[in-house]
Design an enzyme around this catalytic site. Structure first.
Site, PDB file in Angstrom:
ATOM      1  CG  ASP A 161       7.432   3.862   2.112  1.00  0.00           C
ATOM      2  OD1 ASP A 161       7.350   4.621   1.346  1.00  0.00           O
ATOM      3  OD2 ASP A 161       7.196   3.818   3.232  1.00  0.00           O
TER       4      ASP A 161
ATOM      5  CE1 TYR B  31       2.742  -2.377   0.715  1.00  0.00           C
ATOM      6  CE2 TYR B  31       0.543  -1.903   0.462  1.00  0.00           C
ATOM      7  CZ  TYR B  31       1.851  -1.612   0.020  1.00  0.00           C
ATOM      8  OH  TYR B  31       2.271  -0.870  -0.833  1.00  0.00           O
TER       9      TYR B  31
END
EC number: 5.4.99.12
Length: 251
Positions: free
Chosen positions: A26, A98
């Site tokens: 994103d 992540y």
């Protein structure tokens, strides 16, 4: 980021090229472990680095140096190698990793950390967040945590989701075979609601029964999230993994 790299690579190779990344992050999300590939015509290679590598330098050392001159200071390519046969940065990947960082310090985040740590100046029950996270591990339909994309599956294998605290710094480490759009930030946002005792530990597990993205939590801010790594199988299994992943994602 992809557009910036495509432009720089097109300039260097003097022919249009398109980079394909392992993960599409994103806007505002960082990546220190992103992997990408591109197909370059053999005739374009001499355009990229007309000079031979220095003695002892890697094959693409000159290309790496030249590319760095065309990129903004907040985008770096740190290594370039020839891809093995059958390699696809996205579809050959086994899993992505992540890290999400946030600080509960009442005064906010240190200036040198502000770009990649989210300020969260209120108490959090990390043990409750960890307990709720364990309920989410495994193969599930994560529709409640994914933005809708037409004809895209939301079934994912969440392999790791744990939390650690170091003083005011709280870190989540998240790994899965793949993530759908905004999934990690949505997971973190829902778990923060548990950590603030606004929702019970069992709530996140209950969300797994939803068929659409839930509006009962706020997505965590993008800048606290960093893609830190991508795992791949041995070279002789890359092509098979590529085909398997494409088949799964097309269902």
């Amino acid at each position: 980021m992809a557009g910036v790299l495509d432009e720089a690579l097109t300039t260097v190779f003097r022919t249009p090229v398109r980079l394909r990344a392992a993960g599409r992050t994103d806007a505002g999300v960082h990546a220190t472990g992103q992997v990408a590939h591109l197909d370059v015509p053999g005739t374009a290679l001499p355009n990229a680095y007309p000079r031979a590598p220095h003695v002892g330098e890697a094959e693409f050392g000159p290309l790496l140096r030249r590319l760095g001159r065309f990129l903004p200071t907040d985008v770096r390519v740190v290594d370039i190698t020839r891809a093995p046969a059958g390699f696809d940065a996205r579809f050959s990947a086994l899993r992505r990793h992540y890290v999400y960082r946030l600080s509960t310090a009442p005064w906010g985040v240190l200036p040198q950390q502000a770009r990649y740590v989210t300020a969260w100046p209120r108490p959090l029950d990390v043990e409750a967040m960890a307990a709720a996270s364990r309920d989410l591990l495994g193969l599930h339909d994560f529709a409640a945590f994914c933005r809708h994309r037409e004809n895209a599956t939301t079934i994912r294998d969440l392999q790791r989701l744990d939390w650690t605290r170091d003083g005011d710094l709280i870190t989540a480490r998240v790994s899965a075979d793949a993530f759908c759009w905004s999934m990690v930030r949505s997971l973190v946002g829902a778990l923060l609601a548990v950590g603030e005792n606004r929702r019970p530990v069992s709530w996140c597990r209950e969300l797994l029964s939803a068929t659409n993205r839930s509006s009962d939590y706020a997505t965590a801010p993008a800048h606290g999230l960093t893609l830190v790594g991508v795992d791949y199988p041995p070279d002789d299994q890359l092509a098979a993994r590529n085909l398997i992943t494409r088949d799964v994602r097309s269902r």
